[in-house]
Design an enzyme around this catalytic site. Structure first.
Site, PDB file in Angstrom:
ATOM      1  N   ASP A 238       2.255   1.948   3.332  1.00 45.91           N
ATOM      2  CA  ASP A 238       3.235   1.008   3.916  1.00 45.91           C
ATOM      3  C   ASP A 238       4.664   1.477   3.664  1.00 45.91           C
ATOM      4  O   ASP A 238       5.553   1.210   4.452  1.00 45.91           O
ATOM      5  CB  ASP A 238       3.144  -0.384   3.257  1.00 45.91           C
TER       6      ASP A 238
ATOM      7  N   HIS B 220       0.887  -1.161   0.000  1.00 45.32           N
ATOM      8  CA  HIS B 220       0.000   0.000   0.000  1.00 45.32           C
ATOM      9  C   HIS B 220       0.928   1.215   0.000  1.00 45.32           C
ATOM     10  O   HIS B 220       2.001   1.167   0.617  1.00 45.32           O
ATOM     11  CB  HIS B 220      -0.834   0.102   1.275  1.00 45.32           C
TER      12      HIS B 220
HETATM   13  C1  XLS Z   1      -7.437  -6.738   4.447  1.00 45.90           C
HETATM   14  C2  XLS Z   1      -7.000  -6.950   3.081  1.00 45.90           C
HETATM   15  C3  XLS Z   1      -5.857  -6.055   2.623  1.00 45.90           C
HETATM   16  C4  XLS Z   1      -5.729  -6.113   1.138  1.00 45.90           C
HETATM   17  C5  XLS Z   1      -4.930  -5.002   0.558  1.00 45.90           C
HETATM   18  O1  XLS Z   1      -8.205  -7.488   4.993  1.00 45.90           O
HETATM   19  O2  XLS Z   1      -6.686  -8.295   2.919  1.00 45.90           O
HETATM   20  O3  XLS Z   1      -4.683  -6.416   3.264  1.00 45.90           O
HETATM   21  O4  XLS Z   1      -5.162  -7.317   0.721  1.00 45.90           O
HETATM   22  O5  XLS Z   1      -5.485  -3.762   0.845  1.00 45.90           O
END
Ligand code: XLS
Ligand code: NI
Ligand code: NI
Length: 438
Positions: A105, A102
């Site tokens: 991140d 993200h």
């Molecule tokens: C959360 C999601 C997230 C997505 C990416 O539950 O799995 O991590 O994979 O935004």
């Protein structure tokens, strides 16, 4: 410079099933050919930035258990550079080709969107060099539009149009960065795209907003010539009580209502599938049948708790059924297996990150091998083909092909005195057969 994080500097090696090493691949042998492709291409593993480097081990009742150095640094960009170093070190040690992130991140938010975008771009330039040097690739990028309080009532589905507009600006930049890094896909997970109470919610309005936003994203993808698909990641709830991208079927309704089946596919996560009351393999099989299978967030949910525990997937028999559906769908094209999985908050040793990935990569490899055996052997496919075999007879095909009307079919039934003959589904016999491949 950061002190050495993991206990080793040498990549983890394939040593075969009888290896006595504490840390080695026993099944994942990247160059081994499975159904015509090397395992590394069949599996397309990716390390997830957020669980591996961003989550500090918090839960609703307690704080940071991991005590990583970069979570306690005043200089956010210095911490971000440290995380970038560590991501590529982790990829090297694991022999993993891809990573996912993200925007939030990889870089700190700063004081404005402008600052945030600049921070993201600066770290992306570091990625660019490291990717070229280490032959690493980006499986997908995505925008975090759920952590900051501005998103508490939704991102694109927020009642406030300013938030919708802000999201457009954030996603535009994240798509630009993902494209510049050669990302294979762009992901949208609607963590806050849902509602807490209907009493203050206009569902119809919010669904229109979600559709408009998706259309804008697809238009922009074409405008910048981003080749990969947009992947929507379904999830039924958490953090919101009800999320609009509930499951594969719900997402398909959105995609097909916009006629975007070519541009938009799904990224299916095991834990989200079971939260929606489905099996993982059901979601994969359905996506494949609907022509929207994209990629996987590989992890494992706990069957007793109703939330997204995101554990590393280790259950080989269960995973075999999922891999069977992936292989039946023709395997991955742009998608792959992103480890959307976190070590438990008691797993505080840095090496636990390596053990988690290696264990799960081995489990994936075993499941892949077992699924490939099922396919190569052909017995299961023959059973299914035989079960539907009568549809190949011309009179029966005619019904499917629209060559007979309801009353014509009715007349044929009466003329023949047709009486269907029930046949066994042989479930236990087939389950026993599947166990012979494990
Ligand atoms: C959360 C999601 C997230 C997505 C990416 O539950 O799995 O991590 O994979 O935004
Ligand atoms: Ni996920
Ligand atoms: Ni999840």
């Amino acid at each position: 410079m950061m002190p050495q994080f993991y206990s080793r500097r040498e990549p983890v090696r394939y040593e075969g099933p009888n290896s006595a090493s504490d840390l080695a691949f026993r099944w994942y042998n990247p160059d081994q050919i499975v159904l015509g492709k090397p395992m590394r291409e069949q599996l397309r593993f990716a390390v997830a930035y957020w669980h591996t480097l961003c989550w500090p081990g918090t839960d609703p009742f307690g704080g940071d258990t991991f005590q990583r150095q970069w979570h306690h640094m005043a200089d956010g960009m210095a911490a971000a550079r440290m995380k970038a170093d560590l991501m590529f070190e982790t990829l090297d040690l694991l022999g993993v080709d891809f990573f996912c992130f993200h925007d939030l991140d990889i870089a700190p938010e700063g004081n404005s969107l402008k600052e945030f975008n600049a921070n993201v771009s600066e770290i992306a330039r570091i990625f660019e060099k490291k990717m070229a040097a280490g032959n690493k690739k980006l499986l997908w990028g995505t925008a975090n539009m759920f952590s900051n309080r501005r998103f508490m009532a939704g991102a694109a589905t927020n009642p406030d149009p300013d938030v919708f507009a802000y999201c457009a600006a954030q996603v535009k930049h994240c798509m630009d960065v993902t494209k510049d890094l050669g990302g294979a896909n762009y992901v949208m997970w609607g963590g806050r795209e849902g509602y807490e109470t209907l009493l203050n919610t206009n569902i119809g309005h919010e669904l229109e907003q979600a559709k408009r936003f998706l259309s804008l994203v697809v238009e922009y993808k074409h405008k910048i010539g981003f080749k990969g698909p947009i992947l929507i990641e379904p999830k039924p709830q958490e953090p919101t009580k009800h999320q609009y991208d509930y499951d594969v079927a719900t997402v398909y309704a959105t995609i097909s209502s916009l006629g975007l089946q070519k541009d938009v596919k799904v990224n299916i996560e095991q834990n989200h599938a079971i939260l929606a009351g489905h099996s993982f393999e059901h979601e994969i099989a359905l996506a494949a049948a609907l022509g929207i299978f994209g990629g996987i967030d590989i992890n494992r949910g706990d069957y007793q708790s109703g939330w997204d525990t995101d554990q590393f997937a280790m259950n080989v028999p269960e995973m075999t059924l999922a891999f069977l559906e992936i292989l039946k769908a023709g395997g991955f094209t742009t998608g792959g297996l992103n480890f959307d999985a976190k070590i438990r908050r008691q797993s505080i040793d840095p090496d636990d990150i390596l053990h988690a990935h290696v264990g799960s990569m081995d489990a994936c490899a075993r499941a892949l091998l077992a699924a490939a055996k099922i396919i190569e052997d052909g017995k299961l496919a023959a059973i299914v083909a035989e079960r539907y075999g009568k549809w190949n007879e011309p009179a029966n095909r005619a019904m499917l092909e629209g060559k007979e009307t309801l009353d014509q079919i009715a007349a044929r039934v009466h003329a023949k005195g047709l009486e269907p003959q029930p046949r066994s589904g042989h479930q236990e016999r087939i389950e026993g057969l599947v166990n012979t491949y494990l």
